[in-house]
Design a protein around this motif. Structure first.
Motif, PDB file in Angstrom:
ATOM      1  N   UNK A  32      -6.203  -8.043  -6.268  1.00  0.00           N
ATOM      2  CA  UNK A  32      -4.942  -7.858  -6.987  1.00  0.00           C
ATOM      3  C   UNK A  32      -4.555  -6.398  -7.134  1.00  0.00           C
ATOM      4  N   UNK A  33      -5.465  -5.499  -6.724  1.00  0.00           N
ATOM      5  CA  UNK A  33      -5.152  -4.076  -6.835  1.00  0.00           C
ATOM      6  C   UNK A  33      -4.214  -3.682  -5.704  1.00  0.00           C
ATOM      7  N   UNK A  34      -2.993  -4.155  -5.788  1.00  0.00           N
ATOM      8  CA  UNK A  34      -2.033  -3.859  -4.729  1.00  0.00           C
ATOM      9  C   UNK A  34      -1.257  -2.593  -5.063  1.00  0.00           C
ATOM     10  N   UNK A  35      -0.373  -2.252  -4.136  1.00  0.00           N
ATOM     11  CA  UNK A  35       0.493  -1.083  -4.326  1.00  0.00           C
ATOM     12  C   UNK A  35      -0.292   0.189  -4.656  1.00  0.00           C
ATOM     13  N   UNK A  36      -1.170   0.657  -3.754  1.00  0.00           N
ATOM     14  CA  UNK A  36      -1.854   1.919  -4.022  1.00  0.00           C
ATOM     15  C   UNK A  36      -0.853   3.030  -4.343  1.00  0.00           C
ATOM     16  N   UNK A  37      -1.095   3.728  -5.434  1.00  0.00           N
ATOM     17  CA  UNK A  37      -0.123   4.700  -5.944  1.00  0.00           C
ATOM     18  C   UNK A  37       0.189   5.814  -4.945  1.00  0.00           C
ATOM     19  N   UNK A  38      -0.828   6.203  -4.150  1.00  0.00           N
ATOM     20  CA  UNK A  38      -0.652   7.388  -3.321  1.00  0.00           C
ATOM     21  C   UNK A  38       0.110   7.111  -2.032  1.00  0.00           C
ATOM     22  N   UNK A  39       0.392   5.851  -1.727  1.00  0.00           N
ATOM     23  CA  UNK A  39       1.031   5.534  -0.459  1.00  0.00           C
ATOM     24  C   UNK A  39       2.553   5.518  -0.576  1.00  0.00           C
ATOM     25  N   UNK A  40       3.234   6.143   0.373  1.00  0.00           N
ATOM     26  CA  UNK A  40       4.703   6.108   0.372  1.00  0.00           C
ATOM     27  C   UNK A  40       5.196   4.748   0.848  1.00  0.00           C
ATOM     28  N   UNK A 108       5.176  -6.578   7.667  1.00  0.00           N
ATOM     29  CA  UNK A 108       3.790  -6.156   7.441  1.00  0.00           C
ATOM     30  C   UNK A 108       3.758  -4.889   6.586  1.00  0.00           C
ATOM     31  N   UNK A 109       4.753  -4.029   6.766  1.00  0.00           N
ATOM     32  CA  UNK A 109       4.809  -2.771   6.015  1.00  0.00           C
ATOM     33  C   UNK A 109       5.050  -2.939   4.530  1.00  0.00           C
ATOM     34  N   UNK A 110       5.455  -4.136   4.112  1.00  0.00           N
ATOM     35  CA  UNK A 110       5.631  -4.378   2.674  1.00  0.00           C
ATOM     36  C   UNK A 110       4.298  -4.566   1.964  1.00  0.00           C
ATOM     37  N   UNK A 111       3.245  -4.857   2.707  1.00  0.00           N
ATOM     38  CA  UNK A 111       1.930  -5.072   2.102  1.00  0.00           C
ATOM     39  C   UNK A 111       1.341  -3.730   1.670  1.00  0.00           C
ATOM     40  N   UNK A 112       0.726  -3.727   0.516  1.00  0.00           N
ATOM     41  CA  UNK A 112       0.049  -2.535   0.015  1.00  0.00           C
ATOM     42  C   UNK A 112      -1.170  -2.991  -0.767  1.00  0.00           C
ATOM     43  N   UNK A 113      -2.379  -2.703  -0.239  1.00  0.00           N
ATOM     44  CA  UNK A 113      -3.584  -3.156  -0.913  1.00  0.00           C
ATOM     45  C   UNK A 113      -4.765  -2.263  -0.549  1.00  0.00           C
ATOM     46  N   UNK A 117      -6.155  -1.226   5.664  1.00  0.00           N
ATOM     47  CA  UNK A 117      -5.685   0.044   6.220  1.00  0.00           C
ATOM     48  C   UNK A 117      -4.190  -0.165   6.422  1.00  0.00           C
ATOM     49  N   UNK A 118      -3.410   0.262   5.438  1.00  0.00           N
ATOM     50  CA  UNK A 118      -2.006  -0.144   5.305  1.00  0.00           C
ATOM     51  C   UNK A 118      -1.094   0.447   6.373  1.00  0.00           C
ATOM     52  N   UNK A 119      -0.041  -0.312   6.677  1.00  0.00           N
ATOM     53  CA  UNK A 119       0.967   0.132   7.631  1.00  0.00           C
ATOM     54  C   UNK A 119       1.962   1.046   6.920  1.00  0.00           C
ATOM     55  N   UNK A 120       2.144   2.260   7.449  1.00  0.00           N
ATOM     56  CA  UNK A 120       3.004   3.261   6.811  1.00  0.00           C
ATOM     57  C   UNK A 120       4.402   3.310   7.412  1.00  0.00           C
ATOM     58  N   UNK A 121       4.532   2.887   8.669  1.00  0.00           N
ATOM     59  CA  UNK A 121       5.841   2.969   9.305  1.00  0.00           C
ATOM     60  C   UNK A 121       5.775   2.531  10.749  1.00  0.00           C
ATOM     61  N   UNK A 122       6.882   2.708  11.446  1.00  0.00           N
ATOM     62  CA  UNK A 122       6.940   2.325  12.855  1.00  0.00           C
ATOM     63  C   UNK A 122       7.924   3.228  13.584  1.00  0.00           C
ATOM     64  N   UNK A 133      -0.241   3.752  10.776  1.00  0.00           N
ATOM     65  CA  UNK A 133      -1.054   3.233   9.669  1.00  0.00           C
ATOM     66  C   UNK A 133      -1.912   4.334   9.073  1.00  0.00           C
ATOM     67  N   UNK A 134      -2.499   4.041   7.916  1.00  0.00           N
ATOM     68  CA  UNK A 134      -3.493   4.945   7.329  1.00  0.00           C
ATOM     69  C   UNK A 134      -4.642   5.126   8.317  1.00  0.00           C
ATOM     70  N   UNK A 135      -5.151   6.342   8.406  1.00  0.00           N
ATOM     71  CA  UNK A 135      -6.286   6.603   9.284  1.00  0.00           C
ATOM     72  C   UNK A 135      -7.589   6.425   8.515  1.00  0.00           C
TER      73      UNK A 135
END
Length: 489
Positions: A32-40, A108-113, A117-122, A133-135
């Motif tokens: 449930x720890x979604x939406x990591x604060x540091x991710x744009x 897929x980019x709407x997911x944040x958890x 290793x989250x998708x940042x853009x395309x 994605x996050x490296x």
């Protein structure tokens, strides 16, 4: 090994006797720890941004399993703000429909958890289709499980991988993304803290028709062979094969593993490196979960939430950080630094100057020789004279003049020299313009992706800009690159 084969076999295959896997409220505790604060938020990138970030999609930056031969190649890279990224570049026939690609990527980019290793853009320009994605800097599960060099993965860490993966799948399912394409040990990556994350790339289809299940047929869910489609139950089957990987330390075909379980020959299934690390009950439960996931009938397989619930009670050494269990250097932990690395850490610009002066142009890979053959025009001669004047000024610590002369050489555009950019970078630092110094250090790395000097100078520039955390990362990268260089030489 601490497990009795007869007890394991009797308990792990008889699913009716054991009954269903019950859910527990704690199962989604971390999921449930979604939406990591540091991710744009998810955003669009230009092909030029990504070309710059990956040093022109340099071979040295490829991190995907099959290198250049992979149908879709993954590169590591670094954005202008120093954020490290992974860039997946699809082959040109994978996504002919621009709209479909963008819709899939943005979904897929709407997911944040924290388990992804989250998708940042395309990026979608012309025929180009890329994901950003996050490296994850600490390799794949396949590397740590099958091809380890210093130590085999410990039992508590294997259980943690299983739980975090189940939680990642549970989170994706809760967000309506319950299909994962080709789930395997290469899709699980380890972050800076040594925690396992599920790559978001597997949430994207590799082709417009969704037929992207690419594992060896021996590991493919039975229903895929009938329908050619991935289903949520197919993903659970793949999860079962990963549980077998974690138990055995090898990639064992599920049919062979199930035969071993039926024949009560569990010792053949269990990694000898795990001897004495787990109890009968723990081994029994993991094999039981694997066999449930590998049921021939898809409807008989558990869901991610119930898997996570069953794995929570098995967790051991919860208070020990993942990087400790993995034996991975972390954060401010001491790591060896060369004299150049030490000078950049101390911001000893005089020492950096002395080292760069001694280094000369030997890291320009034949650039000096190439220049000597290009002296047949007046313009070329002028450009070379600018460089020579810059070299003299750099040696004499006349840094303003150095900047002017090297700028004339660079603007001439006849040749790209990482050393010139490195020297001008230091000259900018000496002139108290650290942002310009950082820009030049980045340019040096664009030209020469694995040149440790470029990373070290980025670290020095970032220290001067007050960006301590980014500087430490660049310093570590420089150290790793230098160590690799020393080993190969």
């Amino acid at each position: 090994m601490g497990c009795e084969c007869s007890k394991l076999a009797a308990c792990c295959w008889d699913s009716e006797q054991n009954g269903p896997i019950h859910e527990a409220p704690e199962a989604a505790e971390n999921a449930e720890k979604s939406e990591p604060d540091e991710l744009p938020a998810f955003c669009d990138y230009t092909i030029e941004q990504l070309r710059m970030a990956t040093s022109g999609f340099a071979v040295e930056n490829i991190v995907s399993e099959h290198g250049e031969k992979a149908p879709n190649v993954v590169y590591k890279g670094k954005l202008e703000n120093q954020k490290r990224i992974a860039v997946k570049r699809f082959n040109r026939s994978a996504w002919p429909d621009t709209r479909q690609f963008l819709e899939e990527a943005r979904s897929v980019g709407q997911l944040r958890n924290h388990r992804l290793a989250n998708l940042l853009g395309c990026c979608c320009e012309g025929d180009e289709r890329l994901l950003v994605a996050e490296f994850m800097p600490n390799e794949t599960l396949a590397k740590h499980l099958f091809h380890w060099e210093t130590q085999p993965m410990k039992w508590p860490m294997r259980l943690r991988v299983a739980l975090y993966l189940a939680q990642a799948l549970d989170y994706c399912t809760s967000k309506g993304r319950d299909l994962y394409h080709d789930l395997n040990a290469y899709r699980i990556l380890f972050d800076d803290d040594g925690n396992p994350r599920l790559s978001c790339f597997g949430l994207m289809k590799n082709s417009r028709d969704g037929k992207s299940y690419s594992t060896n047929l021996a590991f493919t869910p039975p229903e895929y062979l009938r329908t050619g489609r991935v289903t949520p139950e197919s993903v659970i089957y793949s999860f079962g094969t990963l549980l077998l990987d974690l138990l055995s330390g090898k990639h064992i075909p599920p049919s062979h593993a199930l035969d071993l379980i039926r024949d009560r020959n569990i010792q053949m299934l269990t990694d000898s490196c795990l001897e004495g690390q787990f109890s009968n009950d723990e081994g029994t439960e993991l094999v039981h979960l694997a066999s449930k996931c590998l049921q021939y009938e898809p409807r008989e397989r558990p869901n991610p939430k119930s898997l996570a619930a069953a794995l929570i009670p098995l967790q051991k050494e919860n208070e020990v950080p993942s990087h400790v269990l993995m034996g991975i250097p972390h954060g401010d932990a001491a790591f060896p630094l060369s004299p150049l690395g030490e000078a950049c850490l101390r911001m000893d610009l005089t020492a950096i100057h002395e080292i760069l002066e001694k280094l000369g142009y030997k890291d320009d890979e034949g650039a000096e020789t190439e220049l000597s053959f290009q002296m047949w025009t007046n313009q070329m001669q002028e450009t070379l004279n600018s460089k020579k004047k810059g070299d003299v000024a750099f040696r004499n610590k006349a840094f303003r003049t150095t900047i002017e002369c090297y700028t004339q050489f660079i603007d001439g555009g006849t040749m790209f020299s990482p050393t010139v950019f490195a020297r001008r970078s230091l000259s900018y630092l000496m002139s108290d313009t650290p942002q310009d110094a950082l820009n030049d250090a980045v340019q040096a790395q664009v030209i020469s992706p694995v040149w440790h000097v470029a990373s070290y100078l980025q670290a020095a520039s970032l220290f001067a800009l007050g960006r301590e955390n980014d500087a430490q990362i660049a310093l570590r990268e420089g150290s790793i690159l230098e160590e690799k260089r020393n080993k190969t030489s």
